[in-house]
Design an enzyme around this catalytic site. Structure first.
Site, PDB file in Angstrom:
ATOM      1  N   SER A 142      14.606  -0.154 -28.777  1.00  0.00           N
ATOM      2  CA  SER A 142      14.223   1.257 -28.865  1.00  0.00           C
ATOM      3  C   SER A 142      15.188   2.080 -29.715  1.00  0.00           C
ATOM      4  O   SER A 142      14.890   3.221 -30.038  1.00  0.00           O
ATOM      5  CB  SER A 142      14.121   1.880 -27.463  1.00  0.00           C
ATOM      6  OG  SER A 142      15.412   2.056 -26.899  1.00  0.00           O
ATOM      7  N   LYS A 146      20.015   5.904 -24.855  1.00  0.00           N
ATOM      8  CA  LYS A 146      19.112   6.782 -25.583  1.00  0.00           C
ATOM      9  C   LYS A 146      19.882   7.966 -26.171  1.00  0.00           C
ATOM     10  O   LYS A 146      21.025   8.243 -25.805  1.00  0.00           O
ATOM     11  CB  LYS A 146      18.011   7.330 -24.645  1.00  0.00           C
ATOM     12  CG  LYS A 146      17.038   6.289 -24.140  1.00  0.00           C
ATOM     13  CD  LYS A 146      16.117   5.790 -25.230  1.00  0.00           C
ATOM     14  CE  LYS A 146      15.070   4.814 -24.699  1.00  0.00           C
ATOM     15  NZ  LYS A 146      15.645   3.542 -24.272  1.00  0.00           N
TER      16      LYS A 146
END
EC number: 3.4.21.88
Length: 238
Positions: free
Chosen positions: A158, A196
């Site tokens: 990701s 993230k």
């Protein structure tokens, strides 16, 4: 790999079925795990099913089948320097038997420091975490700067557009605060950890991927705890 709550629920279901042959109700599971609502049980059941530990039987109320149990566990080795980040894949406080540690990264410079590798961090679908030093790596001091640091092995894709690939080792400076745009280790609901980019959306916190295949996830601020910020990356070529 299971979180502490996932393992507790799995063993509770297993023991109840051994005793009575009938799975416990969601209310019984909620009370046994001391959760505030049944929504937490739904999330745990889904996670156990996705990991192949249980199966839900269709068209039958309370129909659960335990497919397998976790492997035997050994006491968690203690992290060095008194630091215990709750951000690693596995069962909280009860890791699986330790695998042989990979050879440490060689650093020919005298200006280096050994930091603990605490396990894996998800760059993709969040995985949950234990505090477990698997081995140490040598890192140049100019990568670290001030503060306390630890390393995590990346699992997932990701963050590929930020240059972070599956299998990389990220260097994290321990801390509980972040600025918008920082890449952080975020612990969600005290259960799942992920790598993230940190953003604020009004009173909420957004955890933003660096891959268009993944959606930005929005949480209320009380659900997210920053566990540190990315300061470096190590990549091996085989």
């Amino acid at each position: 790999m299971l979180t502490r709550k996932q393992q507790e629920l799995l063993l509770f279901i297993h023991e109840r079925m051994k005793e009575s042959g009938v799975p416990p109700s969601f209310d019984e599971m909620k009370d046994a795990l001391d959760l505030a609502s049944k929504s937490g049980i739904h999330r745990l059941i889904t996670a156990l099913e996705e990991r192949g530990f249980i199966r839900r039987l269709p068209n039958r109320a309370r129909a659960l089948e335990v497919i397998k149990l976790p492997e035997a566990y050994t006491p968690a080795p203690q992290p060095r320097r008194g630091f215990s980040p709750s951000v690693i894949e596995g069962s909280l406080g009860k890791p699986q038997p330790a695998k042989p540690a990979p050879a440490p990264v060689q650093d020919d410079s005298a200006s280096s420091a050994a930091i603990p590798v605490m396990g894996r961090i998800a760059a993709g679908v969040p995985i949950s975490a234990i505090q477990n030093t698997t081995h140490e790596i040598s890192v140049p001091l100019d990568m670290l700067g001030s503060g306390e640091h630890y390393a995590l092995e990346v699992k997932g894709d990701s963050m590929i557009e930020a240059g972070i690939l599956d299998g990389d080792t990220v260097i994290i400076r321990n801390g509980s605060t972040a600025s918008p745009g920082d890449i952080v280790v975020a612990l969600v609901d005290d259960e799942e950890a992920t790598l993230k980019r940190f953003r604020r959306k009004g009173a909420s916190i957004a955890l933003e991927a660096a891959n268009p295949a993944y959606e930005t996830r929005i949480f209320s601020s009380d659900r997210v705890k920053v566990q540190g910020k990315l300061v470096g990356l190590i990549r091996r070529y085989h």
